[in-house]
Motif scaffolding. Structure first.
Motif, mmCIF file in Angstrom:
data_model
loop_
_atom_site.group_PDB
_atom_site.id
_atom_site.type_symbol
_atom_site.label_atom_id
_atom_site.label_comp_id
_atom_site.label_asym_id
_atom_site.label_seq_id
_atom_site.Cartn_x
_atom_site.Cartn_y
_atom_site.Cartn_z
ATOM 1 N N ILE A 1 103.186 69.772 14.257
ATOM 2 C CA ILE A 1 103.078 70.303 12.897
ATOM 3 C C ILE A 1 103.875 69.399 11.972
ATOM 4 N N SER A 2 103.209 68.849 10.986
ATOM 5 C CA SER A 2 103.870 67.976 10.028
ATOM 6 C C SER A 2 104.308 68.803 8.822
ATOM 7 N N ILE A 3 105.599 68.748 8.490
ATOM 8 C CA ILE A 3 106.140 69.495 7.347
ATOM 9 C C ILE A 3 106.505 68.498 6.256
ATOM 10 N N THR A 4 105.869 68.648 5.113
ATOM 11 C CA THR A 4 106.043 67.714 4.005
ATOM 12 C C THR A 4 106.524 68.462 2.771
ATOM 13 N N GLU B 1 114.993 78.565 3.989
ATOM 14 C CA GLU B 1 114.459 77.269 3.585
ATOM 15 C C GLU B 1 113.434 76.728 4.580
ATOM 16 N N GLY B 2 113.628 77.022 5.875
ATOM 17 C CA GLY B 2 112.686 76.523 6.877
ATOM 18 C C GLY B 2 111.410 77.340 6.915
ATOM 19 N N LEU B 3 110.508 76.960 7.817
ATOM 20 C CA LEU B 3 109.241 77.672 7.948
ATOM 21 C C LEU B 3 109.446 79.028 8.608
ATOM 22 N N LEU B 4 108.725 80.027 8.115
ATOM 23 C CA LEU B 4 108.710 81.333 8.748
ATOM 24 C C LEU B 4 107.541 81.404 9.718
ATOM 25 N N ARG B 5 107.761 82.082 10.819
ATOM 26 C CA ARG B 5 106.700 82.289 11.808
ATOM 27 C C ARG B 5 105.485 82.956 11.163
ATOM 28 N N ASP C 1 111.183 84.619 17.740
ATOM 29 C CA ASP C 1 112.066 84.278 16.632
ATOM 30 C C ASP C 1 111.241 84.352 15.355
ATOM 31 N N PRO C 2 111.784 84.901 14.265
ATOM 32 C CA PRO C 2 111.012 84.959 13.014
ATOM 33 C C PRO C 2 110.885 83.615 12.310
ATOM 34 N N TYR C 3 111.545 82.598 12.836
ATOM 35 C CA TYR C 3 111.538 81.280 12.208
ATOM 36 C C TYR C 3 110.912 80.239 13.140
ATOM 37 N N VAL C 4 110.388 79.183 12.544
ATOM 38 C CA VAL C 4 109.826 78.072 13.312
ATOM 39 C C VAL C 4 110.789 76.901 13.196
ATOM 40 N N SER C 5 111.432 76.564 14.280
ATOM 41 C CA SER C 5 112.419 75.489 14.262
ATOM 42 C C SER C 5 111.729 74.137 14.105
ATOM 43 N N SER C 6 112.504 73.155 13.697
ATOM 44 C CA SER C 6 111.965 71.801 13.558
ATOM 45 C C SER C 6 111.533 71.253 14.912
ATOM 46 N N GLU C 7 112.229 71.670 15.987
ATOM 47 C CA GLU C 7 111.852 71.225 17.331
ATOM 48 C C GLU C 7 110.499 71.807 17.734
ATOM 49 N N THR C 8 110.286 73.088 17.444
ATOM 50 C CA THR C 8 108.999 73.711 17.753
ATOM 51 C C THR C 8 107.879 73.055 16.964
ATOM 52 N N ALA C 9 108.135 72.799 15.693
ATOM 53 C CA ALA C 9 107.123 72.148 14.855
ATOM 54 C C ALA C 9 106.781 70.763 15.400
#
Length: 333
Positions: free
Chosen positions: A77-80, A241-245, A64-72
């Motif tokens: 991985i802390s996203i701030t 808006e979310g993190l990209l892989r 997936d080209p995106y990193v889901s909140s579940e994967t993080a």
């Protein structure tokens, strides 16, 4: 008995002699402590790199080209939220969102460094940028990486190439020269670079991961006393808006590269700043560090540069972070 006593004395003398020789050859206590400290330091760095590679491998084989909140969350991985402030100076109520390792240039300083439009090279550069954006606003040049590249080139030109004249001075400086960053020539290939490869495929089904759909723009480093790094990324994907892989993989790859540099062996933290440019002429800033076994990514909102009014208003904010001063303790862990 005399023969036995003599033999015992000989053994005793030999033991004392060996002990004396060992003491002479054995390094002093402070050298042994220093050597132990070096070994401990190397083990600590290896633990850091191992932790980074664990995250890298898991993200690398994500289909997936995106990193889901579940994967993080699963990878710790802390996203701030990273709040970008127009003045470059954070008010007390915004300290929770203040960058930990990059201190933006104050807006007042940037305002004292006006672009020298009388400089022939700079004047031609600004004219080319204006012509490009006029064409873009009329619907031209909008395929592939073009929109992301447009924002990337604008940032690079205004930071590294446009001459500026400080108030009260006759000398010219680029913003890059004024801030002390050193530009490295871009190598736009990301995949298959030394520090962007996994440790090995998980299994036979994971040998062909999806493409990154990203290219390097320009990038900058400081002197050997700072492991900090700033890099522009150009993405093929629409704004997200979310993190990209590709953002996470690039961040970890850059951290591995910095922590492997011989001139930075004393550092345990390698802060990374990413200017992430996407299609639809949008961009954001990410800053990241890896401490205590956790990757922390500070991510700003997406900012638009599609319209002239937006570029005039938003570009200066991004330049404050381009010219950020590297700060923070990167030696202890």
């Amino acid at each position: 008995m005399p023969l036995f006593d003599g033999f015992r004395d000989l053994v005793t003398d030999m033991s004392n002699g060996i002990a004396t020789l060992v003491r002479k050859l054995d390094p002093p206590d402070h050298e042994r402590i220093a050597d132990w400290g070096d070994q401990h330091h190397l083990y600590a760095r290896q633990d850091i790199i191992t932790g980074l590679m664990t995250i890298f491998d898991n993200i690398y084989y994500t289909p997936d080209p995106y990193v889901s909140s579940e994967t993080a969350r699963d990878l710790d991985i802390s996203i701030t939220h990273l709040k970008l402030v127009e003045t470059g100076s954070y008010a007390p109520e915004h300290f929770a969102h203040r960058p930990a390792f990059f201190k933006p240039m104050p807006l007042g300083t940037l305002e004292l460094l006006s672009i020298d439009r009388f400089d022939a090279r700079t004047s031609e550069l600004m004219k080319s940028l204006d012509e490009y954006w006029d064409e873009a606003e009329n619907g031209g040049k909008c395929g592939g990486f073009t929109q992301a590249r447009a924002v990337s080139d604008m940032f690079s030109c205004l930071f590294s190439m446009a001459e500026r004249v400080p108030v009260g001075s006759d000398e010219e400086f680029t913003l890059q020269q004024w801030s002390g960053w050193v530009r490295r020539w871009p190598n736009r290939t990301v995949q298959d670079r030394k520090y962007t490869c996994p440790t090995g495929p998980k299994d036979s089904q994971n040998k062909c991961p999806i493409p990154w759909d990203v290219r390097y723009g320009d990038n900058w480093v400081r002197d050997d006393s700072h492991p900090h790094r700033t890099v522009i990324l150009e993405h093929l994907v629409p704004p997200y808006e979310g993190l990209l892989r590709s953002e996470v993989l690039t961040i970890i790859g850059l951290m591995r590269e910095r922590l492997s540099a011989q001139t930075l062996m004393d550092h345990k933290v390698a802060p990374i700043q990413i200017i992430s440019c996407m299609n639809d002429y949008q961009a954001r800033i990410l800053q990241a560090d890896f401490r205590h076994g956790r990757l922390t990514i500070y991510k700003s909102m997406l900012w638009s540069f599609a319209e002239q009014e937006e570029r005039l208003e938003n570009t200066s904010v991004f330049l404050l972070y381009f010219a950020a001063q590297p700060v923070g303790d990167t030696l202890t862990y």
